[in-house]
Design an enzyme around this catalytic site. Structure first.
Site, PDB file in Angstrom:
ATOM      1  N   LYS A  13      -4.172   4.822   1.523  1.00 37.49           N
ATOM      2  CA  LYS A  13      -5.277   5.284   1.119  1.00 37.49           C
ATOM      3  C   LYS A  13      -5.505   5.316  -0.387  1.00 37.49           C
ATOM      4  O   LYS A  13      -6.491   4.858  -0.873  1.00 37.49           O
ATOM      5  CB  LYS A  13      -5.512   7.059   1.231  1.00 37.49           C
ATOM      6  CG  LYS A  13      -5.486   7.184   2.931  1.00 37.49           C
ATOM      7  CD  LYS A  13      -5.386   8.782   2.875  1.00 37.49           C
ATOM      8  CE  LYS A  13      -4.198   9.480   2.812  1.00 37.49           C
ATOM      9  NZ  LYS A  13      -3.156   9.123   3.556  1.00 37.49           N
ATOM     10  N   ARG A  88      -7.211  17.923   5.097  1.00 41.38           N
ATOM     11  CA  ARG A  88      -5.800  17.532   5.927  1.00 41.38           C
ATOM     12  C   ARG A  88      -5.957  18.686   7.118  1.00 41.38           C
ATOM     13  O   ARG A  88      -5.294  18.566   7.900  1.00 41.38           O
ATOM     14  CB  ARG A  88      -4.699  17.825   5.103  1.00 41.38           C
ATOM     15  CG  ARG A  88      -4.289  16.491   4.544  1.00 41.38           C
ATOM     16  CD  ARG A  88      -3.166  16.731   3.682  1.00 41.38           C
ATOM     17  NE  ARG A  88      -2.228  15.793   3.623  1.00 41.38           N
ATOM     18  CZ  ARG A  88      -1.943  14.969   2.608  1.00 41.38           C
ATOM     19  NH1 ARG A  88      -2.929  14.703   1.631  1.00 41.38           N
ATOM     20  NH2 ARG A  88      -0.801  13.972   2.603  1.00 41.38           N
ATOM     21  N   ARG A 127       8.080   2.868  -1.059  1.00 38.05           N
ATOM     22  CA  ARG A 127       6.942   2.978  -1.984  1.00 38.05           C
ATOM     23  C   ARG A 127       7.450   3.513  -3.301  1.00 38.05           C
ATOM     24  O   ARG A 127       8.483   4.133  -3.732  1.00 38.05           O
ATOM     25  CB  ARG A 127       6.056   4.329  -1.599  1.00 38.05           C
ATOM     26  CG  ARG A 127       4.938   4.705  -2.880  1.00 38.05           C
ATOM     27  CD  ARG A 127       3.712   5.396  -2.224  1.00 38.05           C
ATOM     28  NE  ARG A 127       4.087   6.830  -1.661  1.00 38.05           N
ATOM     29  CZ  ARG A 127       3.256   7.509  -0.844  1.00 38.05           C
ATOM     30  NH1 ARG A 127       2.253   7.179  -0.565  1.00 38.05           N
ATOM     31  NH2 ARG A 127       3.965   8.542  -0.353  1.00 38.05           N
ATOM     32  N   ARG A 160       8.836   8.848  -5.605  1.00 38.87           N
ATOM     33  CA  ARG A 160       8.354  10.318  -5.210  1.00 38.87           C
ATOM     34  C   ARG A 160       9.419  10.944  -4.673  1.00 38.87           C
ATOM     35  O   ARG A 160       9.946  10.525  -3.937  1.00 38.87           O
ATOM     36  CB  ARG A 160       7.099  10.234  -4.338  1.00 38.87           C
ATOM     37  CG  ARG A 160       5.771  10.304  -5.267  1.00 38.87           C
ATOM     38  CD  ARG A 160       4.597   9.983  -4.588  1.00 38.87           C
ATOM     39  NE  ARG A 160       4.507  11.052  -3.454  1.00 38.87           N
ATOM     40  CZ  ARG A 160       3.452  11.095  -2.379  1.00 38.87           C
ATOM     41  NH1 ARG A 160       2.552  10.245  -2.734  1.00 38.87           N
ATOM     42  NH2 ARG A 160       3.476  11.782  -1.668  1.00 38.87           N
ATOM     43  N   ARG A 171       6.300  15.378   7.514  1.00 38.43           N
ATOM     44  CA  ARG A 171       4.760  15.008   7.041  1.00 38.43           C
ATOM     45  C   ARG A 171       3.993  14.282   8.023  1.00 38.43           C
ATOM     46  O   ARG A 171       2.762  14.491   8.401  1.00 38.43           O
ATOM     47  CB  ARG A 171       4.823  13.941   5.804  1.00 38.43           C
ATOM     48  CG  ARG A 171       5.445  14.759   4.434  1.00 38.43           C
ATOM     49  CD  ARG A 171       5.923  13.748   3.395  1.00 38.43           C
ATOM     50  NE  ARG A 171       4.827  13.036   2.886  1.00 38.43           N
ATOM     51  CZ  ARG A 171       5.088  12.058   2.214  1.00 38.43           C
ATOM     52  NH1 ARG A 171       6.318  11.725   2.021  1.00 38.43           N
ATOM     53  NH2 ARG A 171       4.103  11.299   1.338  1.00 38.43           N
TER      54      ARG A 171
HETATM   55  P1  ADP Z   1      -1.371   6.840   0.919  1.00 39.16           P
HETATM   56  O1  ADP Z   1      -2.126   6.948  -0.440  1.00 39.16           O
HETATM   57  O2  ADP Z   1      -2.054   6.718   2.274  1.00 39.16           O
HETATM   58  O3  ADP Z   1      -0.213   7.794   1.090  1.00 39.16           O
HETATM   59  P2  ADP Z   1      -0.307   4.517  -0.377  1.00 39.16           P
HETATM   60  O4  ADP Z   1      -1.541   3.705  -0.792  1.00 39.16           O
HETATM   61  O5  ADP Z   1       0.589   5.057  -1.626  1.00 39.16           O
HETATM   62  O6  ADP Z   1      -0.500   5.299   0.777  1.00 39.16           O
HETATM   63  O7  ADP Z   1       0.699   3.152   0.315  1.00 39.16           O
HETATM   64  C1  ADP Z   1       1.952   3.572   0.924  1.00 39.16           C
HETATM   65  C2  ADP Z   1       3.000   2.467   0.645  1.00 39.16           C
HETATM   66  O8  ADP Z   1       2.402   1.328   1.417  1.00 39.16           O
HETATM   67  C3  ADP Z   1       3.040   1.807  -0.879  1.00 39.16           C
HETATM   68  O9  ADP Z   1       4.270   1.616  -1.207  1.00 39.16           O
HETATM   69  C4  ADP Z   1       1.864   0.817  -0.809  1.00 39.16           C
HETATM   70  O10 ADP Z   1       2.191  -0.243  -1.789  1.00 39.16           O
HETATM   71  C5  ADP Z   1       2.037   0.152   0.704  1.00 39.16           C
HETATM   72  N1  ADP Z   1       0.937  -0.291   1.252  1.00 39.16           N
HETATM   73  C6  ADP Z   1      -0.311   0.035   1.134  1.00 39.16           C
HETATM   74  N2  ADP Z   1      -1.306  -0.729   1.804  1.00 39.16           N
HETATM   75  C7  ADP Z   1      -0.311  -1.608   2.431  1.00 39.16           C
HETATM   76  C8  ADP Z   1      -0.721  -2.679   3.448  1.00 39.16           C
HETATM   77  N3  ADP Z   1      -1.812  -2.925   3.872  1.00 39.16           N
HETATM   78  N4  ADP Z   1       0.462  -3.472   3.890  1.00 39.16           N
HETATM   79  C9  ADP Z   1       1.464  -3.140   3.394  1.00 39.16           C
HETATM   80  N5  ADP Z   1       2.120  -2.101   2.462  1.00 39.16           N
HETATM   81  C10 ADP Z   1       0.796  -1.333   1.999  1.00 39.16           C
HETATM   82  P1  AMP Z   2      -0.059  12.859  -0.644  1.00 34.71           P
HETATM   83  O1  AMP Z   2       0.026  12.469  -2.037  1.00 34.71           O
HETATM   84  O2  AMP Z   2      -1.502  12.947  -0.382  1.00 34.71           O
HETATM   85  O3  AMP Z   2       0.863  12.221   0.023  1.00 34.71           O
HETATM   86  O4  AMP Z   2       0.488  14.548  -0.658  1.00 34.71           O
HETATM   87  C1  AMP Z   2       1.668  14.910  -1.041  1.00 34.71           C
HETATM   88  C2  AMP Z   2       1.925  16.617  -0.312  1.00 34.71           C
HETATM   89  O5  AMP Z   2       0.931  17.359  -1.130  1.00 34.71           O
HETATM   90  C3  AMP Z   2       1.720  16.457   1.085  1.00 34.71           C
HETATM   91  O6  AMP Z   2       2.653  16.379   1.464  1.00 34.71           O
HETATM   92  C4  AMP Z   2       1.250  18.325   0.789  1.00 34.71           C
HETATM   93  O7  AMP Z   2       2.446  18.858   0.463  1.00 34.71           O
HETATM   94  C5  AMP Z   2       0.557  18.425  -0.521  1.00 34.71           C
HETATM   95  N1  AMP Z   2      -1.022  17.925  -0.182  1.00 34.71           N
HETATM   96  C6  AMP Z   2      -1.883  16.888  -0.648  1.00 34.71           C
HETATM   97  N2  AMP Z   2      -3.052  17.346  -0.263  1.00 34.71           N
HETATM   98  C7  AMP Z   2      -2.828  18.312   0.237  1.00 34.71           C
HETATM   99  C8  AMP Z   2      -3.997  19.022   1.400  1.00 34.71           C
HETATM  100  N3  AMP Z   2      -5.438  18.387   1.142  1.00 34.71           N
HETATM  101  N4  AMP Z   2      -3.543  19.972   2.079  1.00 34.71           N
HETATM  102  C9  AMP Z   2      -2.414  20.451   2.060  1.00 34.71           C
HETATM  103  N5  AMP Z   2      -1.426  19.913   1.262  1.00 34.71           N
HETATM  104  C10 AMP Z   2      -1.785  18.775   0.729  1.00 34.71           C
END
Ligand code: ADP
Ligand code: AMP
Length: 213
Positions: A13, A88, A127, A160, A171
């Site tokens: 995302k 969420r 990541r 992270r 998660r």
């Molecule tokens: P989200 O915001 O949904 O938690 P991220 O955008 O941070 O996910 O992506 C999670 C990890 O996967 C990151 O390390 C990113 O670089 C990698 N990633 C994102 N899109 C792809 C893809 N299409 N193929 C492989 N790796 C990806």
């Molecule tokens: P994210 O950066 O989206 O992976 O979120 C990291 C963490 O933040 C999650 O595992 C939750 O603990 C918290 N969090 C982020 N967005 C929400 C949401 N909309 N509702 C509840 N917890 C959230």
């Protein structure tokens, strides 16, 4: 354009939001980023949220809804926004509908990036994020040109705190139990589009832009 990116943690995302920001010139609203900024600032809200985040649990709805209410009222959201990681839970989705209706706006589209759990673990443990500009890179799938250095702003890439194999499990559990029910919610609203999030980053971007045009 009022958009939402939907999917499991690590589905891509944040990665895709960056392309939408450029294309539509609207801000990304990531509740995860807002919470991490509150933790960095050591605010009371941040310190409370941290306990949940470190365990891979969702932060209580009341906190999250308060954050979104304040954020959507900011002037940069007037031409649209990209919600990332919110809502969420069903109560969050219902509150968002109420809030948007009060603002006289509605959601144009929810784009779901579908990635199976088996792939999520590798994405999250590999990541590397840039706290300075929010870029999300990956040691294998989306590597930075120079180790630990952000390609976009030169910031230092970090892991992270919640990106470990143990937390990923909780998660994903939270995603399936509390977030996946939103699929029916948004399908019933006729705004839900599913994309294959397992394709390469650039292919997912292409599919996403195509589905929005
Ligand atoms: P989200 O915001 O949904 O938690 P991220 O955008 O941070 O996910 O992506 C999670 C990890 O996967 C990151 O390390 C990113 O670089 C990698 N990633 C994102 N899109 C792809 C893809 N299409 N193929 C492989 N790796 C990806
Ligand atoms: P994210 O950066 O989206 O992976 O979120 C990291 C963490 O933040 C999650 O595992 C939750 O603990 C918290 N969090 C982020 N967005 C929400 C949401 N909309 N509702 C509840 N917890 C959230």
């Amino acid at each position: 354009m009022n958009l939402m990116l939907f999917g499991a943690p690590g589905a891509g995302k944040g990665t895709q939001a960056k392309f939408l920001i450029e294309k539509y010139n609207i801000p990304q609203i990531s509740t995860g980023d807002i919470l991490r900024a509150a933790i960095a600032d050591k605010t009371d809200m941040g310190m409370e949220a941290k306990k949940f985040m470190d365990e891979g649990k969702l932060v209580p709805d009341s906190t999250i809804i308060g954050i979104i209410k304040d954020r959507l009222a900011e002037s940069d959201c007037k031409d649209g926004f990209i919600l990332d990681g919110f809502p969420r839970t069903l109560p969050q989705a219902e509150s968002l509908n109420e809030l948007m209706s009060d603002m006289g706006i509605s959601l144009d589209r929810v784009i779901s990036l579908n990635v199976p759990d088996e792939l999520i673990v590798g994405r999250i443990t590999g990541r590397r994020v840039c706290p300075k500009c929010g870029a999300s890179l990956h040691v294998e799938f989306n590597p930075s040109k120079e180790e630990k250095v952000c390609d976009y702003c030169g910031g230092e890439l970090i892991i992270r705190k919640d990106d470990n194999a143990e937390t990923v499990k909780s998660r994903l559990e939270a995603y399936h139990a509390q977030t996946a029910p939103l699929i029916d919610f948004y399908t019933n609203m006729n705004v839900f589009t599913e994309l294959d999030g397992t394709k390469d980053v650039s292919e997912v971007t292409k599919d996403m832009i195509e589905s929005l045009s």
